[in-house]
Design a protein around this motif. Structure first.
Motif, short mmCIF file in Angstrom:
data_model
loop_
_atom_site.label_atom_id
_atom_site.label_comp_id
_atom_site.label_asym_id
_atom_site.label_seq_id
_atom_site.Cartn_x
_atom_site.Cartn_y
_atom_site.Cartn_z
N GLN A 4 0.85 -1.18 0.00
CA GLN A 4 0.00 0.00 0.00
C GLN A 4 0.88 1.23 0.00
O GLN A 4 1.55 1.53 1.00
CB GLN A 4 -0.91 -0.01 1.23
CG GLN A 4 -1.86 1.16 1.31
CD GLN A 4 -3.03 1.02 0.37
OE1 GLN A 4 -3.46 -0.08 0.05
NE2 GLN A 4 -3.55 2.13 -0.10
N SER A 6 1.31 5.35 -0.18
CA SER A 6 0.55 6.54 0.22
C SER A 6 1.49 7.72 0.39
O SER A 6 2.72 7.55 0.39
CB SER A 6 -0.21 6.27 1.52
OG SER A 6 0.70 5.98 2.57
N GLY A 8 1.29 10.73 -1.47
CA GLY A 8 1.39 11.64 -2.60
C GLY A 8 0.53 12.87 -2.40
O GLY A 8 -0.27 12.96 -1.46
N LEU A 19 6.75 9.64 0.90
CA LEU A 19 5.88 8.54 0.52
C LEU A 19 6.12 7.35 1.45
O LEU A 19 7.24 7.15 1.93
CB LEU A 19 6.14 8.11 -0.92
CG LEU A 19 6.05 9.20 -1.99
CD1 LEU A 19 6.25 8.57 -3.37
CD2 LEU A 19 4.74 9.94 -1.91
N CYS A 21 5.25 3.05 1.96
CA CYS A 21 4.84 1.79 1.33
C CYS A 21 4.76 0.75 2.44
O CYS A 21 5.79 0.35 2.99
CB CYS A 21 5.82 1.37 0.26
SG CYS A 21 5.48 -0.24 -0.46
N THR A 115 0.72 6.08 -6.01
CA THR A 115 0.25 7.32 -5.39
C THR A 115 0.72 8.48 -6.26
O THR A 115 1.87 8.51 -6.70
CB THR A 115 0.74 7.44 -3.94
OG1 THR A 115 0.19 8.61 -3.33
CG2 THR A 115 2.26 7.48 -3.84
N GLN A 116 -0.17 9.42 -6.52
CA GLN A 116 0.11 10.52 -7.45
C GLN A 116 0.92 11.61 -6.75
O GLN A 116 0.53 12.10 -5.67
CB GLN A 116 -1.19 11.10 -7.99
CG GLN A 116 -1.01 12.32 -8.89
CD GLN A 116 -0.41 11.97 -10.23
OE1 GLN A 116 -0.84 11.03 -10.89
NE2 GLN A 116 0.59 12.74 -10.65
#
Length: 121
Positions: A4, A6, A8, A19, A21, A115-116
């Motif tokens: 997972q 996250s 961004g 970020l 993970c 994630t952007q």
């Protein structure tokens, strides 16, 4: 078996982001965890990687000196600290698990959803 990613967001050039993970399972010490990114219309490319057991890190030339990959073994979590962000860092960032160090995405076996990260100039 899930990763997972996250953290961004939309930032300005020169800003920082971190970020994360998180793995849903225990990451073995023999694993290599990597960060990749994919900009619109471009291929997914290597950003950074870390050997889970030793903590040795590897970076793409484009991010060397600005990005730092780290991990917390007990939490099965990897981080990517991104400083001095540039517009060209804009991409979807993915984390992945591999069995050996590789720079090609195809060598990694498990992937997060991405994630952007958008950096405005």
């Amino acid at each position: 078996v899930q990763l997972q990613a996250s953290g961004g967001g939309l930032v300005q050039a020169g800003d920082s982001l971190r970020l994360s993970c998180a793995a849903s399972w225990r990451i073995f010490s023999s694993s290599v965890m990597g960060w990749f990114r994919q900009a619109p219309g471009k291929e997914r490319v290597f950003v950074a990687a870390i050997r889970w057991g030793t903590g040795r890190t590897y970076y793409a030339d484009s991010v060397k000196g600005r990005f730092t990959v780290s991990r917390v073994n007990a939490e099965n979590t990897m981080y990517l600290q991104m400083n001095s962000l540039r517009a060209e860092d804009t991409a979807v960032y993915y984390c992945a698990r591999g069995n050996e160090l590789a720079y090609a995405p195809a060598q990694y076996k498990s992937w997060g959803q991405g994630t952007q990260v958008t950096v405005s100039s």
